[in-house]
Design a protein around this motif. Structure first.
Motif, PDB file in Angstrom:
ATOM      1  N   GLN A   1       0.826  -1.208   0.000  1.00  0.00           N
ATOM      2  CA  GLN A   1       0.000   0.000   0.000  1.00  0.00           C
ATOM      3  C   GLN A   1       0.863   1.263   0.000  1.00  0.00           C
ATOM      4  O   GLN A   1       0.548   2.239  -0.687  1.00  0.00           O
ATOM      5  N   LYS A   2       1.976   1.234   0.755  1.00  0.00           N
ATOM      6  CA  LYS A   2       2.900   2.383   0.751  1.00  0.00           C
ATOM      7  C   LYS A   2       3.446   2.620  -0.655  1.00  0.00           C
ATOM      8  O   LYS A   2       3.537   3.753  -1.120  1.00  0.00           O
TER       9      LYS A   2
ATOM     10  N   ASP B   1       0.779   4.081  -2.992  1.00  0.00           N
ATOM     11  CA  ASP B   1       0.570   5.510  -2.709  1.00  0.00           C
ATOM     12  C   ASP B   1       1.691   6.362  -3.308  1.00  0.00           C
ATOM     13  O   ASP B   1       1.435   7.421  -3.890  1.00  0.00           O
TER      14      ASP B   1
ATOM     15  N   VAL C   1      10.679   3.533   1.200  1.00  0.00           N
ATOM     16  CA  VAL C   1      10.223   2.255   1.771  1.00  0.00           C
ATOM     17  C   VAL C   1      11.455   1.339   1.864  1.00  0.00           C
ATOM     18  O   VAL C   1      11.791   0.645   0.908  1.00  0.00           O
TER      19      VAL C   1
END
Length: 203
Positions: A129-130, A133, A190
């Protein structure tokens, strides 16, 4: 008093990083924000009478559409300077005549439509999900500027797989962009990400 809905369409060409692809920008929207279509051949363009007409030009090998532009990839040795006037005239005439772009307007892919790995851990799902986004907010707008698109495919064991479309597909500089730009950004933001791979280009 109602305004005349007939519109004077302007079309201008914008070079993309891929020398075989040209971005043709219109002064009207072709697709809703966040929605794009990629047609690698005429068979794939069954939903778009407009794209099918463009494929009638023998040098058109791929069509990508998003927002207010059409990216055309050619398979000809003719220069863009030779081809652009014909393409601009056709697009302008087609749009001004009110020709249908799609039989059914494509919709944005919802999160429910995105591929899910049933074996994915909660941690991997959170990392995915990171990444999604970051791609949506930072990478996609820049890629669209170049007449292409990027979408998230999967995340597993530190490796992010993305799909590149439009001018990015087959672009000689796409590998450099992927490795020096997108991969570096995702690794920085990330830390779990170790590598970025792409479908649509040869690494």
């Amino acid at each position: 008093m109602t305004e005349n809905t007939a519109k004077n369409i302007s079309v201008y060409a914008e070079a993309s990083p891929n020398p075989e692809s040209m971005k043709l920008v219109l002064n009207q929207t072709v697709l809703p924000e966040g929605v794009s279509v990629d047609y690698p051949n005429v068979e794939a363009a069954a939903n778009s009478p407009f794209a099918q007409e463009l494929f009638n030009f023998e040098y058109v090998s791929r069509i990508f559409m998003a927002s207010n532009f059409v990216t055309i990839t050619k398979n000809s040795t003719d220069t863009w300077a030779q081809l652009i006037p014909e393409l601009r005239t056709f697009i302008k005439s087609y749009m001004e005549a009110g020709g249908p772009v799609f039989l059914e307007t494509p919709k944005a892919e919802s999160k429910a439509d995105q591929p899910r790995d049933e074996n994915q851990t909660e941690e991997d799902a959170a990392i995915s999900q990171k990444v999604i986004d970051l791609l949506e907010n930072y990478v996609r707008p820049a890629v669209e500027q170049d007449g292409g698109n990027i979408s998230f495919k999967s995340y597993k064991d530190g490796i992010v797989t993305v799909n590149l479309q439009g001018s990015c597909s087959g672009c000689p500089s796409a590998t450099i962009t992927l490795k020096s730009g997108i991969e570096n950004l995702l690794k920085r933001m990330v830390p779990e990400v170790t590598e970025v791979k792409a479908e649509g280009i040869t690494i």
